[in-house]
Enzyme design. Structure first.
Site, PDB file in Angstrom:
ATOM      1  N   GLY A  47       0.973  -1.182  -0.026  1.00  0.00           N
ATOM      2  CA  GLY A  47       0.019  -0.111  -0.028  1.00  0.00           C
ATOM      3  C   GLY A  47       0.833   1.228  -0.101  1.00  0.00           C
ATOM      4  O   GLY A  47       2.169   1.295   0.516  1.00  0.00           O
TER       5      GLY A  47
ATOM      6  N   GLN B 211       3.053  10.280   1.083  1.00  0.00           N
ATOM      7  CA  GLN B 211       4.358   9.524   1.046  1.00  0.00           C
ATOM      8  C   GLN B 211       5.224   9.655  -0.166  1.00  0.00           C
ATOM      9  O   GLN B 211       6.130   9.532  -0.041  1.00  0.00           O
ATOM     10  CB  GLN B 211       4.115   7.942   1.131  1.00  0.00           C
ATOM     11  CG  GLN B 211       3.668   7.462   2.441  1.00  0.00           C
ATOM     12  CD  GLN B 211       3.463   6.049   2.621  1.00  0.00           C
ATOM     13  OE1 GLN B 211       2.523   5.364   1.963  1.00  0.00           O
ATOM     14  NE2 GLN B 211       4.434   5.217   3.041  1.00  0.00           N
TER      15      GLN B 211
ATOM     16  N   CYS C  66       6.357   0.360   7.158  1.00  0.00           N
ATOM     17  CA  CYS C  66       6.086   1.366   6.295  1.00  0.00           C
ATOM     18  C   CYS C  66       7.070   1.863   5.648  1.00  0.00           C
ATOM     19  O   CYS C  66       8.245   1.887   6.334  1.00  0.00           O
ATOM     20  CB  CYS C  66       5.204   2.649   7.423  1.00  0.00           C
ATOM     21  SG  CYS C  66       4.864   3.941   6.479  1.00  0.00           S
ATOM     22  N   LEU C  67       6.887   2.012   4.440  1.00  0.00           N
ATOM     23  CA  LEU C  67       8.098   2.509   3.370  1.00  0.00           C
ATOM     24  C   LEU C  67       8.533   3.744   4.110  1.00  0.00           C
ATOM     25  O   LEU C  67       9.734   4.273   3.684  1.00  0.00           O
ATOM     26  CB  LEU C  67       7.409   2.515   2.259  1.00  0.00           C
ATOM     27  CG  LEU C  67       6.946   1.351   1.547  1.00  0.00           C
ATOM     28  CD1 LEU C  67       6.364   1.440   0.084  1.00  0.00           C
ATOM     29  CD2 LEU C  67       8.336   0.246   1.339  1.00  0.00           C
TER      30      LEU C  67
ATOM     31  N   HIS D  59      -4.009   1.709   8.047  1.00  0.00           N
ATOM     32  CA  HIS D  59      -2.707   2.260   7.834  1.00  0.00           C
ATOM     33  C   HIS D  59      -2.560   3.330   6.717  1.00  0.00           C
ATOM     34  O   HIS D  59      -2.092   4.743   7.155  1.00  0.00           O
ATOM     35  CB  HIS D  59      -1.630   1.119   7.681  1.00  0.00           C
ATOM     36  CG  HIS D  59      -0.328   1.574   7.454  1.00  0.00           C
ATOM     37  ND1 HIS D  59       0.707   1.188   8.374  1.00  0.00           N
ATOM     38  CD2 HIS D  59       0.394   2.271   6.495  1.00  0.00           C
ATOM     39  CE1 HIS D  59       1.955   1.618   7.934  1.00  0.00           C
ATOM     40  NE2 HIS D  59       1.600   2.523   6.698  1.00  0.00           N
ATOM     41  N   GLU D  60      -3.152   2.873   5.611  1.00  0.00           N
ATOM     42  CA  GLU D  60      -3.115   4.106   4.596  1.00  0.00           C
ATOM     43  C   GLU D  60      -3.937   5.305   4.978  1.00  0.00           C
ATOM     44  O   GLU D  60      -3.451   6.440   4.262  1.00  0.00           O
ATOM     45  CB  GLU D  60      -3.439   3.218   3.247  1.00  0.00           C
ATOM     46  CG  GLU D  60      -2.812   2.101   2.745  1.00  0.00           C
ATOM     47  CD  GLU D  60      -1.191   2.443   2.674  1.00  0.00           C
ATOM     48  OE1 GLU D  60      -0.609   3.489   2.564  1.00  0.00           O
ATOM     49  OE2 GLU D  60      -0.502   1.591   3.189  1.00  0.00           O
TER      50      GLU D  60
ATOM     51  N   HIS E  91      -2.392   7.613   7.039  1.00  0.00           N
ATOM     52  CA  HIS E  91      -1.466   8.532   6.183  1.00  0.00           C
ATOM     53  C   HIS E  91      -2.251   9.903   5.768  1.00  0.00           C
ATOM     54  O   HIS E  91      -1.335  10.894   5.823  1.00  0.00           O
ATOM     55  CB  HIS E  91      -0.692   7.798   5.106  1.00  0.00           C
ATOM     56  CG  HIS E  91       0.434   7.138   5.414  1.00  0.00           C
ATOM     57  ND1 HIS E  91       1.598   7.487   5.861  1.00  0.00           N
ATOM     58  CD2 HIS E  91       0.666   5.756   5.104  1.00  0.00           C
ATOM     59  CE1 HIS E  91       2.592   6.535   5.889  1.00  0.00           C
ATOM     60  NE2 HIS E  91       1.969   5.467   5.772  1.00  0.00           N
TER      61      HIS E  91
HETATM   62 NI    NI Z   1       2.517   3.617   5.550  1.00  0.00          NI
END
Ligand code: NI
Length: 182
Positions: free
Chosen positions: A47, A52, A95-96, A137-138, A141
């Site tokens: 995701g 991000q 998370c990236l 999670h997304e 963000h």
């Molecule tokens: Ni993330």
């Protein structure tokens, strides 16, 4: 095009993203979604949210169970949790944008998410497990929230200290800006 992923503690990850209006779904937004998907697959991740990649808009891409040659990409505009119930522990959530870390996070067990597709079709997902975790999670963000905000202060402080050291080390290795020899 592969986009650069912004990493903690960049303040852009803390902004509340704005809703996307129907007339804003143009070629540029399609391209952004395409690039976000390419970036997610490249990393790899399951995701990615627009903040991000430095875009403060309510847009996410998701693909929970992709493999090379088999993709189930979802591009969702203005996703919103409209109902949630129960609790589950998301094990080793990562998370990236939060490099080199993972932690167990308490999440709702089941969520109902409403969103729009790129064709402005309304869609709804009633989901549990990893799918529910990924949505939470997304969507976090989009509200400027990271999963490390949802763990104990002790664990978060540990990560923040380690991350600061890592950034300091990287700076020392690359030298101050402007130090490139001519
Ligand atoms: Ni993330």
């Amino acid at each position: 095009m592969i986009l650069e992923i912004i990493q903690f503690p960049d303040s852009r990850l803390r902004e509340k993203s704005v809703l996307i209006a129907e007339n804003e779904v143009d070629a540029e937004l399609h391209e952004l979604a395409e690039n976000m998907a390419a970036t997610m697959y490249e990393e790899p991740g399951i995701g990615l949210a627009a903040p991000q990649v430095g875009v403060s808009k309510r847009l996410i891409v998701m693909d929970l169970d992709w493999a090379e040659g088999e993709r189930n990409l979802r591009v969702l505009i203005n996703p919103e949790v409209v109902e949630s119930e129960g609790k589950q522990i998301s094990e080793e959530e990562a998370c990236l944008s939060v490099p080199d870390f993972s932690a167990d996070v308490e999440r709702a067990e089941r969520v109902i998410v409403k969103a729009r597709t790129l064709d402005w079709e309304p869609v709804e997902f009633d989901c549990t497990g990893l799918e529910a975790i990924c949505f939470q999670h997304e969507i976090d963000h989009l509200d400027g929230v990271l999963y490390i905000d949802r763990i104990s202060r002790l664990k978060r402080d540990f990560y923040v200290r380690r991350r600061k050291k890592q950034i300091r080390r990287e700076r020392e290795e690359t030298g101050p800006p402007g130090s490139i020899p001519l």
